[in-house]
Design a protein around this motif. Structure first.
Motif, mmCIF file in Angstrom:
data_model
loop_
_atom_site.group_PDB
_atom_site.id
_atom_site.type_symbol
_atom_site.label_atom_id
_atom_site.label_comp_id
_atom_site.label_asym_id
_atom_site.label_seq_id
_atom_site.Cartn_x
_atom_site.Cartn_y
_atom_site.Cartn_z
ATOM 1 N N ARG A 112 -3.320 -3.637 4.714
ATOM 2 C CA ARG A 112 -4.413 -2.656 4.709
ATOM 3 C C ARG A 112 -5.517 -3.252 3.833
ATOM 4 O O ARG A 112 -5.282 -3.578 2.671
ATOM 5 C CB ARG A 112 -3.914 -1.328 4.134
ATOM 6 C CG ARG A 112 -4.950 -0.232 4.259
ATOM 7 C CD ARG A 112 -4.401 1.099 3.823
ATOM 8 N NE ARG A 112 -5.428 2.135 3.819
ATOM 9 C CZ ARG A 112 -5.321 3.289 3.213
ATOM 10 N NH1 ARG A 112 -4.193 3.572 2.565
ATOM 11 N NH2 ARG A 112 -6.291 4.177 3.253
ATOM 12 N N TRP A 113 -6.685 -3.401 4.424
ATOM 13 C CA TRP A 113 -7.769 -4.069 3.712
ATOM 14 C C TRP A 113 -8.495 -3.082 2.786
ATOM 15 O O TRP A 113 -8.998 -3.438 1.742
ATOM 16 C CB TRP A 113 -8.733 -4.675 4.750
ATOM 17 C CG TRP A 113 -9.702 -5.637 4.151
ATOM 18 C CD1 TRP A 113 -11.045 -5.453 4.006
ATOM 19 C CD2 TRP A 113 -9.428 -6.933 3.621
ATOM 20 N NE1 TRP A 113 -11.619 -6.536 3.433
ATOM 21 C CE2 TRP A 113 -10.628 -7.481 3.178
ATOM 22 C CE3 TRP A 113 -8.249 -7.690 3.497
ATOM 23 C CZ2 TRP A 113 -10.711 -8.735 2.620
ATOM 24 C CZ3 TRP A 113 -8.359 -8.941 2.930
ATOM 25 C CH2 TRP A 113 -9.558 -9.456 2.494
ATOM 26 N N GLY A 114 -8.440 -1.806 3.162
ATOM 27 C CA GLY A 114 -9.101 -0.766 2.373
ATOM 28 C C GLY A 114 -9.520 0.347 3.316
ATOM 29 O O GLY A 114 -9.831 0.087 4.475
ATOM 30 N N GLY A 115 -9.488 1.610 2.855
ATOM 31 C CA GLY A 115 -9.880 2.740 3.695
ATOM 32 C C GLY A 115 -9.164 2.732 5.021
ATOM 33 O O GLY A 115 -7.926 2.697 5.081
ATOM 34 N N ASN A 159 -0.818 -4.798 0.612
ATOM 35 C CA ASN A 159 -2.199 -4.570 0.193
ATOM 36 C C ASN A 159 -2.880 -5.941 0.041
ATOM 37 O O ASN A 159 -2.266 -6.963 0.343
ATOM 38 C CB ASN A 159 -2.246 -3.741 -1.095
ATOM 39 C CG ASN A 159 -1.475 -4.407 -2.235
ATOM 40 O OD1 ASN A 159 -1.215 -5.613 -2.172
ATOM 41 N ND2 ASN A 159 -1.093 -3.642 -3.232
ATOM 42 N N ARG A 160 -4.087 -5.963 -0.456
ATOM 43 C CA ARG A 160 -4.796 -7.247 -0.548
ATOM 44 C C ARG A 160 -4.040 -8.232 -1.432
ATOM 45 O O ARG A 160 -3.915 -9.408 -1.108
ATOM 46 C CB ARG A 160 -6.195 -7.028 -1.140
ATOM 47 C CG ARG A 160 -7.162 -6.468 -0.142
ATOM 48 C CD ARG A 160 -8.556 -6.645 -0.674
ATOM 49 N NE ARG A 160 -9.472 -5.768 0.023
ATOM 50 C CZ ARG A 160 -10.792 -5.905 0.016
ATOM 51 N NH1 ARG A 160 -11.323 -6.896 -0.661
ATOM 52 N NH2 ARG A 160 -11.558 -5.072 0.659
ATOM 53 N N GLU A 189 -9.523 0.284 7.239
ATOM 54 C CA GLU A 189 -9.602 -1.105 7.723
ATOM 55 C C GLU A 189 -8.278 -1.828 7.491
ATOM 56 O O GLU A 189 -7.670 -1.702 6.424
ATOM 57 C CB GLU A 189 -10.696 -1.853 6.965
ATOM 58 C CG GLU A 189 -12.086 -1.298 7.196
ATOM 59 C CD GLU A 189 -13.109 -1.926 6.254
ATOM 60 O OE1 GLU A 189 -14.296 -1.903 6.588
ATOM 61 O OE2 GLU A 189 -12.708 -2.436 5.190
ATOM 62 N N ASP A 212 0.864 -1.181 0.000
ATOM 63 C CA ASP A 212 0.000 0.000 0.000
ATOM 64 C C ASP A 212 0.903 1.235 0.000
ATOM 65 O O ASP A 212 1.781 1.362 0.872
ATOM 66 C CB ASP A 212 -0.863 -0.036 1.276
ATOM 67 C CG ASP A 212 -1.532 1.298 1.508
ATOM 68 O OD1 ASP A 212 -2.080 1.842 0.545
ATOM 69 O OD2 ASP A 212 -1.470 1.799 2.657
ATOM 70 N N ASP A 268 -10.655 -1.742 12.551
ATOM 71 C CA ASP A 268 -11.242 -0.573 11.876
ATOM 72 C C ASP A 268 -11.111 0.642 12.805
ATOM 73 O O ASP A 268 -11.428 0.560 13.993
ATOM 74 C CB ASP A 268 -12.715 -0.862 11.569
ATOM 75 C CG ASP A 268 -13.336 0.203 10.697
ATOM 76 O OD1 ASP A 268 -13.708 -0.120 9.547
ATOM 77 O OD2 ASP A 268 -13.435 1.376 11.156
#
Ligand SMILES: Nc1nc2c(ncn2[C@@H]2O[C@H](COP(=O)(O)OP(=O)(O)OP(=O)(O)O)[C@@H](O)[C@H]2O)c(=O)[nH]1
Length: 484
Positions: free
Chosen positions: A392-395, A325-326, A397, A318, A353
């Protein structure tokens, strides 16, 4: 086949240039050698070498022919050559013969009266070629052509032609006859022209005897000739004798054929040495260029490797936080699962989160939001174990996969992290909290399912007031909270 003006492998060359430009490697150095190869190279090609060789061979043949059939020198004795001329007769030896010479119609005419008195009476016309000790070098001449006529009391009359060579080894300047006497005999008749080789002369035996000449000095010598004489024969009868000398010509090669051949061979050797020298210099330059080109390509390769690594890094990480990242998480998980289930299970999943993150963004701007995201990632990264996978899963999260970890241990870790986030000094006096959901992945189960359970647990934590950790256990491992 490449067409005229095209480089073989031009496409690749173009690509390398492009890459070199992109990565900042100087183009000229990268492809210098190949470019030079394309542009015609620096060494003589076989075709032009053959052309040169052919031209040199023809030139050599022409030079040898020129030497063989031309390239001549001549030395002429005649009325026009204005050499000092006089006569000699036997009066100097006690005889009574009398000789006199004059020029008539371009010829030398010697009138001689042979009188009895000396045992070997004679008369001769003498041409002075030098003054002892300095004579004339006739050793470079091969032949002598005589245009001489003779009239005397007998029908057959012989003349003798002398070449007198001075050599301090046996000659003295004071005694005229101490010069080596070299002779030929022949019958000139009235109008004959005769050509003889100088090698056909012989050293007069009477002269050798008189001067006690050693074997070493007994050979023919023409390198210091002081006089040329045309004399009456050996056994001459008394009476009036007349000898005309119209022309005596010496001919020889400007350069002796053997010497000329040596010069030609020498020139060929010099040419060969020059070519080999040039060839070795050009080969050395070529090697140097190849070496430089190899270095440049090596550098380019290293740059490409770095580029590849950086691209790989970008694809897996990320850019804001530097954590996986994913896609990177998937790759790492594959790598880990290749080690076998024993290493992987029990596998716990922690979903994290940040609470009310939107408020941070809205209240303090995206920059501060990014700062918080980076801070959280840094904290988690510093806390988890070496084998744990953090992404980092996104945003706002994040997810942590903990191989070889029981859910209770993962729960404790999440609790530790939750506390750490909430007590940390954040910029602008912010208070940041986070919610966690913990679940367990079972062997053979779809991992997405386990992540969804963790996500569900985290959602429950949010509903239950945020800033807390919720655990989701599945059937057979205690209670299944969703089912409960
Ligand atoms: N600064 C910043 N903000 C981001 C980034 N990615 C997502 N966000 C923001 O994160 C916020 C997430 O908001 P929500 O999904 O409503 O969640 P929340 O405000 O944290 O509320 P809860 O999760 O319910 O506590 C959004 O405003 C996104 O714009 C990022 O990379 N940087």
């Amino acid at each position: 086949m490449p067409r005229m003006g095209e480089c073989p492998g031009g496409g690749r060359l173009h690509l390398c240039r492009k890459l070199a430009e992109v990565r900042g490697v100087p183009r000229t150095r990268v492809m210098a050698y190949r470019l030079r190869e394309c542009e015609g190279g620096f060494s003589m090609n076989i075709k032009s070498l053959n052309r040169w060789l052919g031209a040199l061979i023809v030139l050599t043949a022409l030079a040898l022919a020129w030497n063989q059939f031309a390239m001549e020198k001549s030395f002429v004795v005649d009325a026009a050559s204005r050499l000092p001329v006089n006569t000699v007769d036997d009066r100097s030896s006690g005889g009574k013969s009398v000789a006199a010479v004059k020029t008539e119609n371009g010829r030398f005419v010697m009138d001689c009266t042979i009188n009895p008195g000396y045992e070997w009476p004679y008369c001769a016309t003498a041409f002075e070629l030098g003054r002892a000790p300095y004579g004339m070098d006739l050793s470079g001449y091969d032949t002598m052509t005589l245009k001489v006529a003779y009239e005397g009391p007998e029908p057959q009359q012989q003349v003798r032609v002398f070449l007198l060579n001075y050599n301090p080894k046996y000659s003295s300047q004071k005694e005229y006859e101490s010069a080596k006497v070299q002779e030929i005999f022949y019958d000139p008749g009235r109008d004959k022209t005769l050509t003889v080789k100088l090698s056909q002369f012989t050293v007069a035996s009477w002269w050798s005897n008189e001067h006690n000449i050693s074997v070493q000095n007994a050979g023919l010598e023409f390198d210091n000739v002081v006089a040329l004489q045309v004399s009456t024969g050996g056994k001459v009868v008394p009476g009036a004798h007349r000898i005309w000398v119209e022309r005596i010509e010496f001919r020889g090669k400007l350069i002796a054929p053997a010497t000329f051949r040596l010069i030609v061979i020498g020139l060929w050797m010099l040419g060969l040495i020059a070519y080999l020298f040039g060839y070795s210099v050009s080969t050395r330059r070529k090697l140097l260029a190849t070496h430089r080109s190899r270095l440049s390509l090596q550098r380019l390769n290293e740059a490409l490797q770095l580029e590849k690594q950086s691209l790989q890094h970008m694809a897996h990480r990320d850019p804001l936080t530097g954590v996986l990242n994913r896609h990177g998480l998937g790759e790492e998980l594959l790598r880990l699962s290749a080690k076998g289930d024993k290493k992987l299970f029990p596998l716990s999943i922690v979903f994290m989160d940040i609470d009310h993150f939107k408020r941070i963004n809205d209240g303090h701007g995206h920059g501060v939001g990014d700062e918080v995201l980076r801070g959280v990632a840094e904290m988690v990264q510093g806390d988890i174990q070496r084998d744990d996978l953090f992404a980092r899963w996104g945003g706002e999260e994040f997810i942590i996969l903990c191989p070889g970890t029981e859910p209770s241990q993962a729960q404790a870790m999440a609790e530790r992290l939750r506390r750490a986030v909430s007590v940390r000094d954040w910029p602008h006096g912010l208070r940041v909290t986070s919610s966690f959901g913990v679940s367990e992945a079972r062997a053979g189960e779809d991992l997405g399912e386990s992540i969804r359970r963790a996500d569900g647990a985290m959602y429950r934590a949010k509903q239950m007031g945020r800033d807390r950790v919720e655990l989701h256990l599945v059937h057979g491992r205690g209670r299944d909270q969703d089912a409960a």
